[in-house]
Each structure stands twice: as structure tokens, then as C-alpha cells.
Design a protein around this motif. Sequence first.
Motif, PDB file in Angstrom:
ATOM      1  N   TYR A 469       0.870  -1.180   0.000  1.00 19.72           N
ATOM      2  CA  TYR A 469       0.000   0.000   0.000  1.00 19.72           C
ATOM      3  C   TYR A 469       0.900   1.222   0.000  1.00 19.72           C
ATOM      4  O   TYR A 469       2.133   1.104   0.151  1.00 19.72           O
ATOM      5  N   ILE A 470       0.307   2.375  -0.200  1.00 14.01           N
ATOM      6  CA  ILE A 470       1.057   3.630  -0.186  1.00 14.01           C
ATOM      7  C   ILE A 470       0.505   4.490   0.945  1.00 14.01           C
ATOM      8  O   ILE A 470      -0.683   4.812   0.947  1.00 14.01           O
ATOM      9  N   PRO A 471       1.331   4.842   1.929  1.00 20.77           N
ATOM     10  CA  PRO A 471       0.828   5.692   3.009  1.00 20.77           C
ATOM     11  C   PRO A 471       0.315   7.023   2.477  1.00 20.77           C
ATOM     12  O   PRO A 471       0.930   7.643   1.592  1.00 20.77           O
ATOM     13  N   THR A 472      -0.812   7.443   3.012  1.00 25.23           N
ATOM     14  CA  THR A 472      -1.420   8.692   2.580  1.00 25.23           C
ATOM     15  C   THR A 472      -0.599   9.882   3.062  1.00 25.23           C
ATOM     16  O   THR A 472      -0.062   9.885   4.162  1.00 25.23           O
ATOM     17  N   GLY A 473      -0.510  10.889   2.232  1.00 26.52           N
ATOM     18  CA  GLY A 473       0.173  12.129   2.578  1.00 26.52           C
ATOM     19  C   GLY A 473      -0.283  13.223   1.647  1.00 26.52           C
ATOM     20  O   GLY A 473      -0.959  12.959   0.641  1.00 26.52           O
ATOM     21  N   LYS A 474       0.074  14.418   1.936  1.00 25.94           N
ATOM     22  CA  LYS A 474      -0.375  15.545   1.135  1.00 25.94           C
ATOM     23  C   LYS A 474       0.059  15.401  -0.322  1.00 25.94           C
ATOM     24  O   LYS A 474       1.242  15.277  -0.621  1.00 25.94           O
ATOM     25  N   GLY A 475      -0.918  15.403  -1.210  1.00 30.31           N
ATOM     26  CA  GLY A 475      -0.646  15.316  -2.635  1.00 30.31           C
ATOM     27  C   GLY A 475      -0.255  13.942  -3.139  1.00 30.31           C
ATOM     28  O   GLY A 475       0.053  13.785  -4.320  1.00 30.31           O
ATOM     29  N   VAL A 476      -0.279  12.919  -2.287  1.00 30.01           N
ATOM     30  CA  VAL A 476       0.227  11.600  -2.668  1.00 30.01           C
ATOM     31  C   VAL A 476      -0.734  10.852  -3.593  1.00 30.01           C
ATOM     32  O   VAL A 476      -0.307  10.100  -4.464  1.00 30.01           O
ATOM     33  N   GLN A 477      -2.039  11.022  -3.419  1.00 30.30           N
ATOM     34  CA  GLN A 477      -3.034  10.303  -4.224  1.00 30.30           C
ATOM     35  C   GLN A 477      -2.885   8.792  -4.044  1.00 30.30           C
ATOM     36  O   GLN A 477      -2.872   8.022  -4.991  1.00 30.30           O
ATOM     37  N   PHE A 549      -5.645  16.158  -2.224  1.00 23.28           N
ATOM     38  CA  PHE A 549      -5.232  15.064  -3.117  1.00 23.28           C
ATOM     39  C   PHE A 549      -4.539  13.943  -2.339  1.00 23.28           C
ATOM     40  O   PHE A 549      -3.725  13.214  -2.885  1.00 23.28           O
ATOM     41  N   ASN A 550      -4.837  13.790  -1.077  1.00 24.08           N
ATOM     42  CA  ASN A 550      -4.153  12.775  -0.277  1.00 24.08           C
ATOM     43  C   ASN A 550      -4.367  11.371  -0.810  1.00 24.08           C
ATOM     44  O   ASN A 550      -3.439  10.560  -0.864  1.00 24.08           O
ATOM     45  N   GLU A 551      -5.604  11.052  -1.164  1.00 24.51           N
ATOM     46  CA  GLU A 551      -5.939   9.661  -1.469  1.00 24.51           C
ATOM     47  C   GLU A 551      -6.403   9.424  -2.908  1.00 24.51           C
ATOM     48  O   GLU A 551      -6.105   8.389  -3.490  1.00 24.51           O
ATOM     49  N   TYR A 552      -7.115  10.360  -3.492  1.00 26.63           N
ATOM     50  CA  TYR A 552      -7.722  10.137  -4.805  1.00 26.63           C
ATOM     51  C   TYR A 552      -7.275  11.200  -5.802  1.00 26.63           C
ATOM     52  O   TYR A 552      -7.022  12.349  -5.440  1.00 26.63           O
ATOM     53  N   THR A 553      -7.209  10.790  -7.055  1.00 33.04           N
ATOM     54  CA  THR A 553      -6.762  11.668  -8.129  1.00 33.04           C
ATOM     55  C   THR A 553      -7.969  12.285  -8.817  1.00 33.04           C
ATOM     56  O   THR A 553      -8.713  11.590  -9.521  1.00 33.04           O
ATOM     57  N   GLU A 554      -8.192  13.575  -8.587  1.00 38.25           N
ATOM     58  CA  GLU A 554      -9.290  14.298  -9.223  1.00 38.25           C
ATOM     59  C   GLU A 554     -10.614  13.552  -9.061  1.00 38.25           C
ATOM     60  O   GLU A 554     -11.405  13.463 -10.009  1.00 38.25           O
ATOM     61  N   ALA A 555     -10.874  13.030  -7.883  1.00 40.19           N
ATOM     62  CA  ALA A 555     -12.047  12.179  -7.697  1.00 40.19           C
ATOM     63  C   ALA A 555     -12.344  12.014  -6.212  1.00 40.19           C
ATOM     64  O   ALA A 555     -11.561  12.424  -5.353  1.00 40.19           O
ATOM     65  N   ASN A 556     -13.481  11.377  -5.934  1.00 41.63           N
ATOM     66  CA  ASN A 556     -13.780  10.965  -4.568  1.00 41.63           C
ATOM     67  C   ASN A 556     -13.735   9.438  -4.493  1.00 41.63           C
ATOM     68  O   ASN A 556     -13.422   8.751  -5.472  1.00 41.63           O
TER      69      ASN A 556
END
Length: 770
Positions: A469-477, A549-556
Motif C-alpha cells: 500500500y502507499i501511506p497517505t500524505g499531502k498530494g500523494v493520491q 489530493f491525499n488519497e484520490y486523483t481528481e475524484a472521490n
Amino acid sequence: MLETRNQITMSRHTIGKSLSVTVNSFFSAAILLFAASSFGKAPVDYVNPLIGTDAHGHVYPGATVPFGMVQLSPDTRDSGWDGSSGYHYSDQSILGFSHNHLTGTGCPDLGNILLMPTTGPLKLIPGSKSGDGYRSAFSHTNETSRPGYYQVLLSDYNVNVELTATARAGFHRYTFPASDESHIVVDLQHGIGNPTVESELTVENDHTATGYRRSNGWGGEKTYYFVMEFSRPFDSAGVGQVDKDVSGKTSAGNETKGHFDFKTKAGEQILVRVGLSTVSVEGARNNLHTEIPGWDFNGTANAARKLWNQALSAFSVETPDKNLEQTFYTSLYHTMVAPTLLNDVDGSFRGPDGNVHLAKGYDYYTEISIWDIFRAESPLLTLTQPARVNDIVDTMLAHYDIFGQNTLPVWPEGGKETWCMIGNHAIPMITDAYLKGFRSWDANTALNDMIATTDKDREQLQDYRDKGYIPTGKGVQSVSKVLEYSYDDACIARFAKALGKDDIAQKYLKRSDTWENVFDPSTGFMRGKNADGSWVTPFDQDTINSINFNEYTEANAWQYNFFVLHNVPGLIAKLGGDDKFTARLDEMFDTKQTIPNLAMIPDVTGVIGMYAHGNEPVHHVAYLYNYAGQPWKTQTRVRQVANTLYTNTPAGICGNDDCGQMSAWYVFTALGFYPVDPASGIYILGSPLMDRVTLKLDSKYYKGGSFTVIAKNNSPANPYIQSAKLNGKTITRSWISQAEIAAGGKLVLTMGAAPNKDFGSAPADRPPGE
């Protein structure tokens, strides 16, 4: 607000009596107009490039040929998100006509080498509005846009402008009034969202000027060289900086301007032909003289029309709805304006490393919006433009070698890498090409490039590989990247398996299950994780991008919840089976909840419930009901999206066309099927919009001749498939394959007003998954 499909088709305004130009000008324009209608309507005659120029479609209306380097088009603005293509239908003045443009992107760039014809006192500054600079007012009433041809009257100057193009050159025809002060202004300071770093203009002789423009925009610095030639000697000329001439015949700087002055008679036509190159002035000159050796404007425009008609004739359609026909062919047109050629006629091009290279035996492309077009446009091109598929793959492999970053391209623009968007989706594009038989390149090299691309430590790939997995962070998506990397890995597995490399295939097949690590069974959504593996809280599935943009790219969370293209059956199981899966899909479309921060990002448009068709992550979602045995719901949803979010009006594309992906969705949907998993060779049946569509297969790549989809009893009131026959044999499955299309034949769908809930419902009749 989007207008309904029942509106009257947009007029293609021809040069009318209101224009005070001469009969000769009327006649020359009429030659082009009547060439289109003399023998009945052809596919090219249904295209209106003004569709998508309003709202947020971000397309341009000017002249280009299929996949051409040159896009000669009017610029009405030079900055801003809705100015990404340089033109917006709501504008009332034109800055001038530049030679390359982006189509449907969310970032502005290009707009190189702007020309503007004027009369009266010389002005070298564009001004902010008509009357205070060289820009001019115009009216859509006096504007014509057709494939390969554009015309507009500049009302401030009473100059009629006509434009056409070849692959690497633009051709202008200006009809002037009587004036002792007629000018053609050249503005090398002008660009669309990219400031000039350095430019140079040289007057070589009394009818030729050369130079270059280097700018710093999206993807970094890019240089375009040019040669422009005038059909008759100019009476005087000047070069300078800002709005002042300098002595001599050359001016260099970052605000370079020039002017070419004429004394004109009423109705006098002055033509300008302009060649472009990323390599050199001599490259531009060779491109120009090879592609436009003479001064036959009408011949060049008719040649452009012929090229477009050949390309668009990949399909013939039958429908009583002419608005539908226009929307279809314009969408098909938009799928063929990008990617664009980068190499000169001799094969040379400037690569992502900034150096000159030679494409041997193939054409090198740029403007490849990979994150967008891998979904539908790239699979569509394997059917409509097979002769370009190997070249696009060769381009990607050459990019890997030239760039020296051990990565396949992400989003090449102007020959440079923009690093725009996420994932490594050159991988599914190459995989799809290989599995469909496009193999003129070295497959083992391609596999090695794919593996090296995913082994890089960029864009959190190391966390994806090591942690799952990829840890969430500012702008990480983070969530979006896990889902998209998982799909890329599935495609590597398929590619390796096809090459007989089973050990590699098994490794990447296992890693393609990484998406499961971000699925939260307690909520039924794909969610972000903290560095310690715990779920990020609080969780809000409706808000776009979560936070920053922490978790999703241009989306919810809704819009990424179904992005498991390679294993939809596995996703169905995670969500609790067929009924719970389809209930979740229904909720996405039917919910009365609204996206609370919809205005946060303008890309999220075309909203139906939590579905947002104006952005690509959901483009496959309406077709997923087939995987759960309820294809009749897919048939409902695809008609809903197609009929409410696409129209033959200037605002007829509900979001950025993104180099043709939005349009490719419509083309496939109109045919009656769509590639949910674009590198699988499987197409999911929907509900065809046309009564009959025939795809003419290129005999050099396919032996089937043609593939026809017939929708019996088709109408807006009959959207549901009652039964299906493929080449005379009844089928009950809700999908077809690339191999079946390539073999040619007929798919006959009988349509009706009520759902046939048995069709495609049996587990054996559902689309296959991993």
C-alpha cells in the motif's frame, strides 16, 4: 448548462452577403464548400469542430490533418484553464492564428508562431480587447469550421481569413480590402500559457522570414523553428522587440515581433505558407517545400478534406437522427487529432532529452495523453488507425531509450515529458498492441522496459512494492496509485505470459492483487492508509480528493471504487456478490446526495449522482453491470450518459476531451460495446445508439473485411437487448472479443422497450476476468 439533443444542429456558417469582400473571395470559398456537397454527404461533412469549444471541452476549431504536427487555429485567449486550447466559444475577439494547439487538455501550452492580418495604423501589441491592440472582434455568424479548413471575418479590419494545413505546415489566405496600410503581424512573444524564453525573427528576402520561438511551459523548455513565405513580395517589413522596430533584418529576444506591410486592392488575396520543425530552420523549410510546394490553397484544403474523409470512413453509420450522426462523426474526428507527429519529413525530431534524433522506419509521436487514452482511445485506434499503432509503440520504446530515466513515457507533450497524472499506462497500451498482433518492435525489450519502469523509486512505487500500500500524505493520491499500479502489473503479467515467461507472469499477477490491501470491507470502499497500516479517519466517501489530493486523483472514493479493471469478479466478491455490487452501482448513479466540494476541481463535471463522466476514472463504470449478470442496467446507464452529456452544440462535451478520450467513449458506446479492461481484447456489450454501424477493417492488419453491428427495432424507446446473433448464431453472452471483430461479420442485436433480464445473466455469459 447542456442543451438537449433535440436542438437544431449548429449552423456551419458560410461567407455571407454581410461581408464586404469581393466576388472573387466568395467564389474561392464556394469552391471548398461545394466540393463537400457535389456528390452527396460524406463522413467528413458530418463533422463540426466547433463542438466542444464552449464550456469545458477545451478543443480548438482550426485546421489540421489526422495526427498532424500543425494545428493552425485562432487564439481568442492565451492563458487560463478554459484557455488551454487557445480558443473559447464565449469569446468575442481573436488575437491571431498560431500553428500548434493542444486538444481537450487541462493544461495550456503551445500556440507558437502567431500571425495576424490587420489594416490601418500598425499595432504590435495584442491589447486586452478589440480596439486597443491588434486583436479584432469577430462573430460566429461569419465563422466556418470544417476538418482541414477554418474561415473567419476579422470585423475590425474587414479581412477574411482562411486557414488549411498539411501534416507539418500551415497555409493562410487573407482577403484584404483596399488599403495603403495592410499588414501581417508576426508575434513571437505570444504563446498559450508558456512565456517566451528566447525568440528570433529574420527577414531573409522580400517574401521569406525565418526564426524560432523557445518557451518555458508545460513539460519545460521547447523550441519551434519556422519558415514563412508570402505569395507576393511585401512592400516593407520590420522586426523588433515589444512594439519598437530595430535596425537590420534580425531581431532576437523574448518579446520579438515583426510586421510585413502591403498596399492592397479591394479583394486582394495574400497567402502565407509556414513550415514548422522542432529541429531547425532548415528542417522547417524542408517540411514546407515538401508538403506545400506551390500556392494552391484550394488544392491543399481539398487534400486535407480527403485525408479526413478517408480516416472517418473507417465507419459507416445508419440512423434517422442527423444530430446523432453529427455527434458521432465529430467524436470520431476528435479521436484522430492526437497524438501528433513530432518528426520532420526526413525522420529527425527533438527528443525528451533536448537532442536531435532520427526515427528510422516509423513516425515519432507526441501529445500522448496516456492516462486518458489508454482506456478507450488507444483500443479504438487499433481498429480505426492500425497503421499508426506500431509507430506509437516504437515512440514509447524510443522515449525510454532517449530520456535516460529508465521509464516509459507518462505524458509526452511537445516532445518533452510532463510527468502528468499517475500510473504507468504505456504498459497497458503496449500490452494491448502486442496481444492484438502489432509486433514490429522487440517484445523482450518492451517487457524489460515495463519492469524497469515499475522498479523505479518514483511516485511511491517503492512503498507499493514493499508495503503493499502507499501511506497517505499531502498530494500523494495514495489509493488511486495503488489501484492503477495494480492494473499495470496485471498487464505486465499478461505480456510476460504471452512471451512464455511464466515466472515473471506469476510475480506480476500476484502483485496485481495489491488493490485488495486498500479495500475496507467495513465500508465497502477503497480507502487510504496511514504509515502504520491503519485506515485514515475520518472517512468521507463523497468529498473530492479527500484532503489535498491525499488519497484520490481528481475524484472521490465513489469514483475510484470500481477501478479494478483486470479483476471485476474479484471486486464483486469483495463487495458481497452480484446483488450488493449492482446495488452499489445503482446508488452511485441514483443517490440524491451531492458532492459537497464539487467546485474544488473543475475537471469533475458531467455529474450524475456520484458519477462524474467529465473525468476519466469512471468511464468504464456504466458497463460493469454485465459482470454481475445484469447487462440490462448497463444498457440503461450508457444511454443515460450518452444522451444527456453529449450534444452537437459548442458545449457538447461535458468535460475536457483529453486528447480524444471523452470522444472515444462516445464512439464505442454508439457502436454498442466498450473495452472496460482495455488490454484484454474483450468488449462489453452496451446499447448501440446507431441502427447500423459498419467498421471497415484495414486489410493490411485484419482479414475480416468489415464488422457490422445491426440494432433491430432500435430507438430511444427501445434501449434493451432482447437477443443477439453473431454471424447468424445466437449468443447469450454480454461481450464480444477483438478476435471476433477482426474476423469480420455481423453482430445483430434485437432491441426492445422492456429489459430481457435473462440475456447475459448466467455466470457463463458474463465477461471473463482474471
